[in-house]
Design an enzyme around this catalytic site. Structure first.
Site, PDB file in Angstrom:
ATOM      1  CG  ASP A 119       6.101  -3.045   9.682  1.00 57.66           C
ATOM      2  OD1 ASP A 119       6.985  -3.699   8.598  1.00 57.66           O
ATOM      3  OD2 ASP A 119       5.767  -2.052  10.569  1.00 57.66           O
ATOM      4  NE  ARG A 171      -2.315   0.319   3.583  1.00 58.49           N
ATOM      5  CZ  ARG A 171      -3.083   0.260   4.136  1.00 58.49           C
ATOM      6  NH1 ARG A 171      -4.450   0.357   4.768  1.00 58.49           N
ATOM      7  NH2 ARG A 171      -2.906   0.415   5.544  1.00 58.49           N
ATOM      8  CG  ASP A 217       2.768  -2.938   9.115  1.00 60.08           C
ATOM      9  OD1 ASP A 217       2.371  -4.359   8.683  1.00 60.08           O
ATOM     10  OD2 ASP A 217       3.176  -1.578   8.469  1.00 60.08           O
ATOM     11  CB  THR A 229      -2.658   7.500  -2.505  1.00 59.75           C
ATOM     12  OG1 THR A 229      -1.860   5.851  -2.987  1.00 59.75           O
ATOM     13  CG2 THR A 229      -1.941   8.430  -2.918  1.00 59.75           C
TER      14      THR A 229
HETATM   15  C1  PRP Z   1      -0.928  -4.528   4.532  1.00 63.67           C
HETATM   16  C2  PRP Z   1      -2.051  -5.997   4.703  1.00 63.67           C
HETATM   17  C3  PRP Z   1      -2.706  -6.123   3.155  1.00 63.67           C
HETATM   18  C4  PRP Z   1      -2.885  -4.935   3.163  1.00 63.67           C
HETATM   19  C5  PRP Z   1      -4.081  -4.291   3.515  1.00 63.67           C
HETATM   20  O1  PRP Z   1       0.339  -5.534   3.777  1.00 63.67           O
HETATM   21  O2  PRP Z   1      -1.079  -7.572   4.309  1.00 63.67           O
HETATM   22  O3  PRP Z   1      -1.700  -6.085   1.740  1.00 63.67           O
HETATM   23  O4  PRP Z   1      -1.724  -3.782   3.681  1.00 63.67           O
HETATM   24  O5  PRP Z   1      -4.527  -3.176   3.490  1.00 63.67           O
HETATM   25  P1  PRP Z   1      -5.930  -2.266   2.418  1.00 63.67           P
HETATM   26  O6  PRP Z   1      -7.226  -3.685   2.488  1.00 63.67           O
HETATM   27  O7  PRP Z   1      -6.329  -1.103   2.955  1.00 63.67           O
HETATM   28  O8  PRP Z   1      -5.270  -2.365   0.966  1.00 63.67           O
HETATM   29  P2  PRP Z   1       1.104  -3.565   3.647  1.00 63.67           P
HETATM   30  O9  PRP Z   1       0.806  -3.098   1.904  1.00 63.67           O
HETATM   31  O10 PRP Z   1       1.651  -3.218   4.108  1.00 63.67           O
HETATM   32  O11 PRP Z   1       2.219  -4.793   2.885  1.00 63.67           O
HETATM   33  P3  PRP Z   1       3.062  -5.884   3.635  1.00 63.67           P
HETATM   34  O12 PRP Z   1       2.446  -7.394   3.916  1.00 63.67           O
HETATM   35  O13 PRP Z   1       4.772  -6.126   3.015  1.00 63.67           O
HETATM   36  O14 PRP Z   1       3.494  -5.060   5.158  1.00 63.67           O
HETATM   37  N1  URA Z   2      -2.203  -3.246   6.499  1.00 60.82           N
HETATM   38  C1  URA Z   2      -1.979  -4.099   8.286  1.00 60.82           C
HETATM   39  O1  URA Z   2      -1.187  -4.542   8.214  1.00 60.82           O
HETATM   40  N2  URA Z   2      -2.368  -3.305   9.027  1.00 60.82           N
HETATM   41  C2  URA Z   2      -3.286  -2.753   9.344  1.00 60.82           C
HETATM   42  O2  URA Z   2      -4.537  -2.595  10.507  1.00 60.82           O
HETATM   43  C3  URA Z   2      -3.826  -2.342   7.683  1.00 60.82           C
HETATM   44  C4  URA Z   2      -3.219  -2.372   6.594  1.00 60.82           C
END
Ligand code: PRP
Ligand code: URA
Length: 207
Positions: free
Chosen positions: A201, A102, A198, A106
């Site tokens: 993370d 994400r 997160d 944005t």
């Molecule tokens: C997180 C999560 C989803 C997304 C959800 O990933 O694992 O993929 O955010 O958010 P949304 O429904 O608003 O799209 P992130 O983009 O943080 O990446 P990561 O898995 O690499 O930490």
């Molecule tokens: N992605 C995450 O990892 N946590 C949240 O709460 C939303 C998006």
């Protein structure tokens, strides 16, 4: 098409998962265990076929799954945490990967990787991502899979916000969504409340 899985064992694991004091090691283990437990519920609708085997005493007709039909598709990174749990139950499944993150400003998903096994139209795809927040990432990933020919898709997450459920249900009404919890909503940074922070993370120790 949304199923919130109620089970005291999953609730117990969710309590530990949400706790900010939970270590990376335990967090990763819990994500895997919850995915494994969720699959028990998700799998209630899987089609089995009958085959004949021999017990030590006599022939016996048994029901089995065609494990090769399944493809686990983690949305990178955090979806990887659930994949191991699903593979413990379905070790014969293939694994496809979709890389999305994400954008921090944005909050829109950006694609950076994709690798799928062939003949997706004949497979059952179990798409995993612990967090369904705005639904942008999931909806984009599901569309990518449909564009590659996937016909049967199930989406599994651990925590879902109502906004994410609405988006995915509107964009992909035919795709069942399974979650271990439906939370209250999103904060101004589109993090799920109360959520668990997160997920990526916390799984990979990049806090
Ligand atoms: C997180 C999560 C989803 C997304 C959800 O990933 O694992 O993929 O955010 O958010 P949304 O429904 O608003 O799209 P992130 O983009 O943080 O990446 P990561 O898995 O690499 O930490
Ligand atoms: N992605 C995450 O990892 N946590 C949240 O709460 C939303 C998006």
């Amino acid at each position: 098409m949304i199923t919130e899985i109620f089970n005291p064992i999953i609730s117990h694991k969710m309590a530990q998962l949400r706790d900010k004091k939970t270590s990376t090691k335990l967090f990763r283990m819990l994500v895997e265990e919850i995915a494994m437990l969720m699959l028990y519920e998700v799998g209630k609708n899987f089609e089995s076929k009958e085959i004949e085997i021999e017990t030590p005493l006599m022939p016996c007709r048994v029901k089995v799954l065609d494990e090769k039909k399944f493809v686990v598709v983690p949305i990178l990174r955090a979806g990887l945490g659930m994949t191991e749990g699903v593979l413990k139950i379905l070790p014969g499944a293939a694994v496809g990967h979709i890389g999305l993150y994400r954008d921090e400003k944005t909050h829109l998903p950006i694609e950076y990787y994709s690798k799928m096994p062939p003949n997706l139209d004949e497979k059952i795809l179990l798409v995993t991502d612990p967090m369904l927040a705005t639904g942008g990432s999931a909806s984009e990933a599901l569309q990518m899979l449909k564009d590659k020919g996937a016909k049967k898709i199930i989406f599994m997450c651990i925590v879902a916000a109502p906004q994410g459920i609405k988006k995915v249900s509107e964009d992909h009404p035919e795709i069942p969504i399974y979650t271990a919890a439906i939370d209250e909503g999103l904060n101004e940074n589109c993090y799920i409340l109360p959520g668990l922070g997160d997920a990526g993370d916390r799984i990979f120790g990049t806090l």
